[in-house]
Write an enzyme that holds these catalytic residues in place. Structure first.
Site, PDB file in Angstrom:
ATOM      1  N   LEU A 137       6.145  30.784  64.350  1.00  0.00           N
ATOM      2  CA  LEU A 137       6.812  29.877  63.422  1.00  0.00           C
ATOM      3  C   LEU A 137       5.963  29.777  62.160  1.00  0.00           C
ATOM      4  O   LEU A 137       4.730  29.763  62.238  1.00  0.00           O
ATOM      5  CB  LEU A 137       6.969  28.473  64.030  1.00  0.00           C
ATOM      6  CG  LEU A 137       7.920  28.312  65.213  1.00  0.00           C
ATOM      7  CD1 LEU A 137       7.915  26.863  65.684  1.00  0.00           C
ATOM      8  CD2 LEU A 137       9.336  28.747  64.858  1.00  0.00           C
ATOM      9  N   ASP A 138       6.607  29.673  61.010  1.00  0.00           N
ATOM     10  CA  ASP A 138       5.878  29.460  59.767  1.00  0.00           C
ATOM     11  C   ASP A 138       5.018  28.211  59.879  1.00  0.00           C
ATOM     12  O   ASP A 138       5.353  27.258  60.601  1.00  0.00           O
ATOM     13  CB  ASP A 138       6.849  29.269  58.600  1.00  0.00           C
ATOM     14  CG  ASP A 138       7.549  30.552  58.197  1.00  0.00           C
ATOM     15  OD1 ASP A 138       7.071  31.631  58.571  1.00  0.00           O
ATOM     16  OD2 ASP A 138       8.578  30.459  57.510  1.00  0.00           O
ATOM     17  N   ARG A 139       3.936  28.173  59.140  1.00  0.00           N
ATOM     18  CA  ARG A 139       3.034  27.022  59.164  1.00  0.00           C
ATOM     19  C   ARG A 139       3.764  25.725  58.837  1.00  0.00           C
ATOM     20  O   ARG A 139       3.477  24.673  59.421  1.00  0.00           O
ATOM     21  CB  ARG A 139       1.894  27.242  58.148  1.00  0.00           C
ATOM     22  CG  ARG A 139       0.826  26.157  58.156  1.00  0.00           C
ATOM     23  CD  ARG A 139      -0.279  26.476  57.165  1.00  0.00           C
ATOM     24  NE  ARG A 139       0.192  26.397  55.794  1.00  0.00           N
ATOM     25  CZ  ARG A 139       0.195  25.276  55.070  1.00  0.00           C
ATOM     26  NH1 ARG A 139      -0.245  24.142  55.583  1.00  0.00           N
ATOM     27  NH2 ARG A 139       0.618  25.302  53.817  1.00  0.00           N
TER      28      ARG A 139
END
Length: 291
Positions: A137-139
């Protein structure tokens, strides 16, 4: 140098790097200390006994290697801002750990984010040194994130995600009026270049597909059928619905590293799949809400 990965068996752990694997470096050949000094200004690591072969043997100033050999070393850790949010565990067994990742915490080490990542924090908190993410998942995105517990399981779960055998559902809050009638399936070609913050759409064969539904009060349900970098954020911005709190789309906004006041309103709400090891039907749902 490559990002930290799980340590090969036999490689000593460097104090202060618990949960952080070494960087694996492919050498060009010749005297090792000279090459590291020339390429990275890191010849001192050889002199300090901080460079190893795969079996844990310490390499020194006399070491000469043929081209294509690999060595291992622990990179210096960057100064990081603590991400002050917990990582609740939704499920855990002998094969997998599923967590509810908070906003602002990267999935795994990259660039200036190393210890303040879900992977390193979970390895330390759960005492699982071989823990590895099955996907990412993106930060700035929160929600359901799955890890494998043992090294030999990684391939099965990562392949499941790579093949698109996982049903993913996201929720997003956005402001504005959509340019198209919803629900709708968005298809486009999305490209992300190294060193550039934004991904972008370009002409060509579509490689990204997202089904978008409005569910009320500026809330949207997103069902991606592919997994391109920033796919949901790019697709929502493309139809006049940039996700609330997005510092990249439609324009880049500078946000201070310790500013956690405006999280991206994007949540990985649900994962469903047939377990590639047990065969069981799995479903995991985030307990987080947006807003």
């Amino acid at each position: 140098m490559r990002r930290p990965a799980a340590s090969p068996k036999g490689l000593p752990e460097r104090p202060g790097h618990e949960g952080i694997g070494p960087a694996r470096l492919k050498v060009q050949g010749g005297r090792l200390v000279d090459e590291l000094e020339r390429r990275f200004g890191a010849g001192w690591k050889v002199r300090a006994g901080e460079v190893f072969s795969r079996d844990g043997t310490v390499l020194d100033e006399s070491t000469v290697l043929p081209p294509g050999s690999h060595v291992y070393l622990y990179r210096d850790l960057p100064d990081e801002v603590d991400v002050p949010f917990d990582i609740p565990v939704l499920y855990r067994d002998d094969d997998i750990v599923v967590v509810d990742k908070p906003h602002f915490l990267a999935t795994m080490p990259r660039g200036g984010h190393v210890t303040q990542t879900a992977l390193v924090r979970l390895r330390r908190e759960l005492d699982l040194p071989e823990l590895a993410p099955a996907h990412r998942l993106d930060r700035l995105t929160a929600g359901v994130l799955l890890f494998t517990v043992r090294r030999e399981l990684r391939g099965a779960y990562q392949t499941m995600f790579a093949r698109g055998d996982v049903q993913k559902t996201y929720l997003a809050h956005a402001e504005g009026v959509p340019k198209i009638a919803l629900p709708a399936t968005l298809r486009s070609r999305i490209v992300k270049h190294r060193g550039r913050l934004q991904a972008f759409e370009e002409p060509g064969e579509p490689n990204a597909e997202t089904y978008v539904e409005a569910v009320g009060d500026g809330l949207y349900r997103l069902t991606p059928r592919t997994g391109r970098t920033h796919q949901l954020r790019v697709h929502m911005a493309s139809i006049g619905l940039p996700i609330t709190g997005d510092p990249f789309y439609p324009t880049v906004i500078d946000v201070a590293p310790g500013d956690f006041s405006r999280p991206l309103q994007l949540l990985a709400k649900r994962l469903m799949f047939d377990d590639p090891v047990s065969g069981a039907r799995r479903e995991f749902v985030s307990r987080r809400t947006l807003g």
